[in-house]
Design an enzyme around this catalytic site. Structure first.
Site, PDB file in Angstrom:
ATOM      1  CG  ASP A   1      -6.171   1.732  -7.702  1.00 33.08           C
ATOM      2  OD1 ASP A   1      -5.512   0.926  -7.016  1.00 33.08           O
ATOM      3  OD2 ASP A   1      -6.576   2.825  -7.261  1.00 33.08           O
TER       4      ASP A   1
ATOM      5  CB  SER B   1     -23.857   6.210 -15.449  1.00 30.70           C
ATOM      6  OG  SER B   1     -24.022   5.433 -14.281  1.00 30.70           O
TER       7      SER B   1
ATOM      8  CD  GLU C   1      -3.067  -0.515   0.082  1.00 32.43           C
ATOM      9  OE1 GLU C   1      -3.072  -0.246  -1.136  1.00 32.43           O
ATOM     10  OE2 GLU C   1      -3.655  -1.475   0.579  1.00 32.43           O
ATOM     11  CG  HIS C   2      -0.229   4.906   0.417  1.00 30.35           C
ATOM     12  ND1 HIS C   2      -0.556   6.160  -0.027  1.00 30.35           N
ATOM     13  CD2 HIS C   2      -1.376   4.369   0.901  1.00 30.35           C
ATOM     14  CE1 HIS C   2      -1.847   6.387   0.210  1.00 30.35           C
ATOM     15  NE2 HIS C   2      -2.365   5.309   0.764  1.00 30.35           N
ATOM     16  CB  THR C   3       4.561   0.317  -2.476  1.00 30.61           C
ATOM     17  OG1 THR C   3       3.416  -0.448  -2.867  1.00 30.61           O
ATOM     18  CG2 THR C   3       4.905   0.003  -1.028  1.00 30.61           C
ATOM     19  CG  ASP C   4       0.576   2.892  -6.515  1.00 29.87           C
ATOM     20  OD1 ASP C   4       0.730   3.736  -5.595  1.00 29.87           O
ATOM     21  OD2 ASP C   4      -0.488   2.772  -7.155  1.00 29.87           O
TER      22      ASP C   4
ATOM     23  CB  SER D   1     -10.152   0.259  -8.028  1.00 30.93           C
ATOM     24  OG  SER D   1      -9.005   0.475  -7.295  1.00 30.93           O
TER      25      SER D   1
HETATM   26  C1  GLA Z   1      -5.186   4.397  -4.211  1.00 37.60           C
HETATM   27  C2  GLA Z   1      -4.405   4.793  -5.454  1.00 37.60           C
HETATM   28  C3  GLA Z   1      -3.341   3.767  -5.787  1.00 37.60           C
HETATM   29  C4  GLA Z   1      -2.476   3.446  -4.577  1.00 37.60           C
HETATM   30  C5  GLA Z   1      -3.350   3.161  -3.355  1.00 37.60           C
HETATM   31  C6  GLA Z   1      -2.541   2.973  -2.112  1.00 37.60           C
HETATM   32  O1  GLA Z   1      -5.924   3.238  -4.464  1.00 37.60           O
HETATM   33  O2  GLA Z   1      -5.282   4.939  -6.546  1.00 37.60           O
HETATM   34  O3  GLA Z   1      -2.560   4.214  -6.857  1.00 37.60           O
HETATM   35  O4  GLA Z   1      -1.571   4.473  -4.320  1.00 37.60           O
HETATM   36  O5  GLA Z   1      -4.303   4.182  -3.135  1.00 37.60           O
HETATM   37  O6  GLA Z   1      -1.770   1.830  -2.193  1.00 37.60           O
END
Ligand code: GLA
Length: 384
Positions: free
Chosen positions: A172, A67, A33-36, A126
């Site tokens: 995502d 939609s 998480e929060h690594t991308d 997402s």
């Molecule tokens: C959201 C962002 C992703 C990622 C996550 C945390 O989902 O869209 O790109 O940074 O947070 O891992």
């Protein structure tokens, strides 16, 4: 809603059959998480919840978007008017993809689009990436662009970063575009190299629950961007391109070099240890030891709560309650500040766990969470 129904609704709306129907799923992130946006590792898998799009191309520079979930008449946009940050509504996601494709030089000349989604919104699963990816995939097919999936994901990320204005990473969109049923996607966000890791919890007598706290999260809000900026500051202070380049076994030395930068120290520690947790999870799954990933997930939650500071009381309540009720591991998933948590549990414990979670939320005076089992499902594809 099935593909046929979406096609029929399209025909009612626009007066002709669609040229095709496509689908793209939401995702949950197992770990990473929060690594991308730090060039690191992530490990999402696709949910069975997905967004369907019936689409036909147009050649008059007009984009019509409808939609089923929002209702009302179709929104009509002129392609020449599409401009970053000009649209604060849901239409910014598909319109942003059209904008990004055209910006990249692809001669997209318009489309009629009808969408219908089962991906919960605001739950950190997402839904926006599903909306972007289904649009990109449909247009790639209809316009014969031949873009590889990873490139479609990049264009969708650009739509989200520049057109919508949310500074998210690449996880995502890649998950929605590239995941495979029965697998988690081990993705290196530096070069987008991918490995599909078999992830069949049911065969091991396990379940992964998604617990949607129903606390809405918002990414374009400032906190996500602040964390991202803090990570970039950390990389700059350490003289590396991205925090991915700080080795796990050199973490203490790196933190010592950050001196009194207390906040940056916490952010760096989370990212570096989280990358290691992804690698450990991959190794455990490869060794066919899925129960052992439980504590790794729980460690990840502690790091997001204490170091990255993006949890919230409801997410902590899910994790603490699940662990005291015998879960093997639990953590928040996605961007944070609300949304969903995941819980790894023995299949036989799921009923009791769900009840215990609901009771804990009721006792705390919170809206009851939505709990469902996450089965690793297929990525985006054409249905009709
Ligand atoms: C959201 C962002 C992703 C990622 C996550 C945390 O989902 O869209 O790109 O940074 O947070 O891992």
């Amino acid at each position: 809603m099935g593909a046929q129904q979406v096609a029929e609704r399209f025909a009612e709306l626009y007066g002709a059959e669609p040229q095709g129907v496509w689908a793209a799923p939401g995702r949950v992130n197992l770990i990473g998480e929060h690594t991308d946006y730090n060039d690191g590792f992530v490990m999402p898998f696709a949910l069975p919840h997905r967004t369907l799009a019936a689409v036909s191309r147009r050649d008059d520079g007009v984009l019509r978007l409808h939609s089923a979930d929002i209702g009302g008449p179709a929104v009509e946009l002129r392609l020449d008017d599409l401009a970053p940050r000009s649209d604060g509504a849901w239409t910014a996601y598909p319109a942003g993809v059209v904008w990004a494709l055209r910006e990249a030089g692809h001669a997209v000349t318009g489309a009629d689009v009808h969408l219908s989604s089962t991906v919960p919104t605001g739950a950190g699963l997402s839904s926006s990436a599903a909306l972007e990816v289904v649009t990109a995939l449909a247009l790639d097919d209809l316009y014969g662009l031949g873009l590889p999936r990873w490139k479609q994901a990049r264009l969708c990320q650009r739509a989200e970063n520049v057109y919508v204005g949310a500074p998210t990473g690449i996880m995502d969109q890649t998950a929605s575009a590239c995941c495979e049923a029965g697998h988690a996607l081990f993705l290196d966000t530096r070069d987008l190299s991918q490995q599909q890791i078999p992830f069949d919890l049911a065969a091991a007598g396990l379940r992964l629950l998604v617990v949607d706290t129903r606390v809405q999260h918002a990414h374009s809000g400032g906190e996500y961007g602040k964390r991202r900026a803090g990570c970039e500051k950390g990389a700059a202070l350490l003289g590396v391109d991205a925090l991915r380049d700080v080795p796990y076994d050199g973490l203490d030395a790196a933190l010592a070099r950050l001196g009194g930068e207390e906040e940056v120290v916490r952010l760096v520690r989370h990212v570096v240890t989280e990358n290691e947790r992804v690698e450990r999870t991959v190794a455990l799954l490869r060794a066919d030891d899925p129960r052992a990933i439980g504590p790794v997930l729980t460690e990840g939650h502690a790091s997001l709560r204490d170091d990255f500071r993006i949890s919230c009381p409801e997410l902590d309540l899910v994790v603490d309650t699940a662990l005291s009720a015998g879960a093997l591991g639990a953590r928040m998933t996605g961007g944070g500040f609300g949304g969903s948590a995941i819980v790894l549990a023995e299949a036989t414990d799921v009923g009791t766990l769900t009840k215990t979670l609901e009771e804990a939320f009721a006792a705390a005076g919170r809206t009851l969470p939505r709990v469902f089992e996450a089965v690793p499902s297929a990525g985006a594809g054409r249905l009709l």
